[in-house]
Design a protein around this motif. Structure first.
Motif, PDB file in Angstrom:
ATOM      1  N   ALA A 158      10.957   6.711   7.560  1.00 39.91           N
ATOM      2  CA  ALA A 158      11.578   5.418   7.246  1.00 39.91           C
ATOM      3  C   ALA A 158      12.924   5.641   6.570  1.00 39.91           C
ATOM      4  O   ALA A 158      12.990   6.281   5.525  1.00 39.91           O
ATOM      5  CB  ALA A 158      10.669   4.605   6.330  1.00 39.91           C
ATOM      6  N   ASP A 160      10.360  11.766   5.376  1.00 45.68           N
ATOM      7  CA  ASP A 160       9.925  10.383   5.570  1.00 45.68           C
ATOM      8  C   ASP A 160      10.651   9.786   6.773  1.00 45.68           C
ATOM      9  O   ASP A 160      11.880   9.775   6.810  1.00 45.68           O
ATOM     10  CB  ASP A 160      10.224   9.568   4.311  1.00 45.68           C
ATOM     11  CG  ASP A 160       9.516   8.231   4.285  1.00 45.68           C
ATOM     12  OD1 ASP A 160       9.303   7.636   5.360  1.00 45.68           O
ATOM     13  OD2 ASP A 160       9.174   7.781   3.183  1.00 45.68           O
ATOM     14  N   ARG A 215      12.333   1.690  12.329  1.00 45.30           N
ATOM     15  CA  ARG A 215      11.631   2.728  11.566  1.00 45.30           C
ATOM     16  C   ARG A 215      11.425   2.347  10.105  1.00 45.30           C
ATOM     17  O   ARG A 215      10.693   3.016   9.382  1.00 45.30           O
ATOM     18  CB  ARG A 215      12.418   4.036  11.630  1.00 45.30           C
ATOM     19  CG  ARG A 215      12.611   4.559  13.044  1.00 45.30           C
ATOM     20  CD  ARG A 215      13.587   5.710  13.059  1.00 45.30           C
ATOM     21  NE  ARG A 215      14.881   5.251  12.546  1.00 45.30           N
ATOM     22  CZ  ARG A 215      15.809   6.038  11.997  1.00 45.30           C
ATOM     23  NH1 ARG A 215      15.589   7.324  11.870  1.00 45.30           N
ATOM     24  NH2 ARG A 215      16.946   5.548  11.570  1.00 45.30           N
ATOM     25  N   ALA A 216      12.049   1.283   9.644  1.00 47.02           N
ATOM     26  CA  ALA A 216      11.992   0.892   8.235  1.00 47.02           C
ATOM     27  C   ALA A 216      10.597   0.424   7.844  1.00 47.02           C
ATOM     28  O   ALA A 216       9.852  -0.126   8.661  1.00 47.02           O
ATOM     29  CB  ALA A 216      13.000  -0.216   7.964  1.00 47.02           C
ATOM     30  N   TYR A 217      10.252   0.643   6.577  1.00 42.05           N
ATOM     31  CA  TYR A 217       9.014   0.108   6.025  1.00 42.05           C
ATOM     32  C   TYR A 217       9.317  -1.293   5.516  1.00 42.05           C
ATOM     33  O   TYR A 217      10.275  -1.500   4.767  1.00 42.05           O
ATOM     34  CB  TYR A 217       8.492   0.983   4.869  1.00 42.05           C
ATOM     35  CG  TYR A 217       7.327   0.351   4.161  1.00 42.05           C
ATOM     36  CD1 TYR A 217       6.069   0.328   4.755  1.00 42.05           C
ATOM     37  CD2 TYR A 217       7.480  -0.262   2.925  1.00 42.05           C
ATOM     38  CE1 TYR A 217       4.994  -0.278   4.128  1.00 42.05           C
ATOM     39  CE2 TYR A 217       6.413  -0.867   2.284  1.00 42.05           C
ATOM     40  CZ  TYR A 217       5.177  -0.872   2.887  1.00 42.05           C
ATOM     41  OH  TYR A 217       4.115  -1.480   2.271  1.00 42.05           O
ATOM     42  N   LEU A 218       8.513  -2.259   5.915  1.00 45.27           N
ATOM     43  CA  LEU A 218       8.741  -3.650   5.549  1.00 45.27           C
ATOM     44  C   LEU A 218       7.567  -4.217   4.767  1.00 45.27           C
ATOM     45  O   LEU A 218       6.417  -4.096   5.198  1.00 45.27           O
ATOM     46  CB  LEU A 218       8.944  -4.508   6.808  1.00 45.27           C
ATOM     47  CG  LEU A 218      10.011  -4.052   7.798  1.00 45.27           C
ATOM     48  CD1 LEU A 218       9.994  -4.923   9.036  1.00 45.27           C
ATOM     49  CD2 LEU A 218      11.377  -4.055   7.151  1.00 45.27           C
ATOM     50  N   LEU A 219       7.854  -4.817   3.647  1.00 43.10           N
ATOM     51  CA  LEU A 219       6.880  -5.629   2.921  1.00 43.10           C
ATOM     52  C   LEU A 219       7.543  -6.991   2.760  1.00 43.10           C
ATOM     53  O   LEU A 219       8.258  -7.243   1.792  1.00 43.10           O
ATOM     54  CB  LEU A 219       6.531  -5.026   1.559  1.00 43.10           C
ATOM     55  CG  LEU A 219       5.539  -5.858   0.728  1.00 43.10           C
ATOM     56  CD1 LEU A 219       4.197  -5.979   1.444  1.00 43.10           C
ATOM     57  CD2 LEU A 219       5.362  -5.276  -0.653  1.00 43.10           C
ATOM     58  N   LYS A 251       0.811  -1.220   0.000  1.00 40.60           N
ATOM     59  CA  LYS A 251       0.000   0.000   0.000  1.00 40.60           C
ATOM     60  C   LYS A 251       0.843   1.269   0.000  1.00 40.60           C
ATOM     61  O   LYS A 251       0.316   2.355  -0.166  1.00 40.60           O
ATOM     62  CB  LYS A 251      -0.931   0.001   1.215  1.00 40.60           C
ATOM     63  CG  LYS A 251      -1.965  -1.103   1.148  1.00 40.60           C
ATOM     64  CD  LYS A 251      -2.875  -1.076   2.353  1.00 40.60           C
ATOM     65  CE  LYS A 251      -3.889  -2.213   2.264  1.00 40.60           C
ATOM     66  NZ  LYS A 251      -4.774  -2.244   3.411  1.00 40.60           N
ATOM     67  N   ALA A 252       2.136   1.139   0.198  1.00 42.17           N
ATOM     68  CA  ALA A 252       3.024   2.305   0.270  1.00 42.17           C
ATOM     69  C   ALA A 252       3.504   2.706  -1.119  1.00 42.17           C
ATOM     70  O   ALA A 252       3.750   1.858  -1.978  1.00 42.17           O
ATOM     71  CB  ALA A 252       4.214   1.998   1.168  1.00 42.17           C
ATOM     72  N   TRP A 262      13.290   0.994   2.803  1.00 42.21           N
ATOM     73  CA  TRP A 262      12.238  -0.001   2.620  1.00 42.21           C
ATOM     74  C   TRP A 262      12.919  -1.341   2.402  1.00 42.21           C
ATOM     75  O   TRP A 262      13.926  -1.434   1.699  1.00 42.21           O
ATOM     76  CB  TRP A 262      11.385   0.307   1.401  1.00 42.21           C
ATOM     77  CG  TRP A 262      10.462   1.478   1.544  1.00 42.21           C
ATOM     78  CD1 TRP A 262      10.459   2.424   2.520  1.00 42.21           C
ATOM     79  CD2 TRP A 262       9.419   1.835   0.643  1.00 42.21           C
ATOM     80  NE1 TRP A 262       9.472   3.343   2.284  1.00 42.21           N
ATOM     81  CE2 TRP A 262       8.818   3.001   1.128  1.00 42.21           C
ATOM     82  CE3 TRP A 262       8.941   1.294  -0.540  1.00 42.21           C
ATOM     83  CZ2 TRP A 262       7.757   3.630   0.492  1.00 42.21           C
ATOM     84  CZ3 TRP A 262       7.888   1.905  -1.180  1.00 42.21           C
ATOM     85  CH2 TRP A 262       7.301   3.058  -0.661  1.00 42.21           C
TER      86      TRP A 262
END
Length: 149
Positions: A125, A123, A101-105, A71-72, A128
């Protein structure tokens, strides 16, 4: 579109899930009337399908000057260094070297991925971490699209 991938669940999950539902049917059919057993089994199978389809619906796309991971979304002008990761590096970066703080998928059935540095000061993050079946192709798409723009 430079790159697109759907992170669908693997066939082995579908087989194991179906076997789990079959085991549920067997346990229920010996204790209840068949109509109840089939109803419970049908609901369980429907729940399994919904869960697997929604979990596997996450997409990784590089197009129109943006990176979308789940969704990011972020503009490629805010993408810094891109590093394809093998299974061992991915495990390390997602584990002991992780930044909260990282965005994880992440998907447990995909062992490889890409670490994408985020250069946008607004940002929170720093990077990613994105699971992918083709980390080299995703990294090349990010670097090629960014340098062309």
């Amino acid at each position: 579109m430079e790159y697109a991938e759907r992170l669908g669940v693997p066939l082995r999950w579908w087989v194991q899930g179906t076997m789990l539902v079959a085991t549920l049917w067997l346990a229920v059919v010996v204790a209840t009337p068949p109509v109840v057993a089939w109803t419970v089994t049908g609901l369980a199978m429907a729940g399994l399908v919904v869960a697997f389809v929604s979990y596997g619906a996450a997409r990784v796309v590089v197009a129109d000057g943006r990176l979308q991971a789940g969704k990011a979304r972020i503009g490629l002008e805010h993408v810094g260094e891109v590093t394809p990761l093998d299974a061992e590096e991915m495990r390390r970066v997602a584990g002991q070297d992780a930044d909260a703080r990282a965005y994880l998928l992440l998907r447990p059935y995909l062992k490889r991925g890409v670490r994408v540095e985020i250069t946008d000061p607004a940002d929170p993050a720093p990077y990613w971490l994105v699971s992918t079946r083709r980390p080299d192709r995703l990294a090349a798409a990010l670097m090629g699209t960014r340098s062309a723009g």
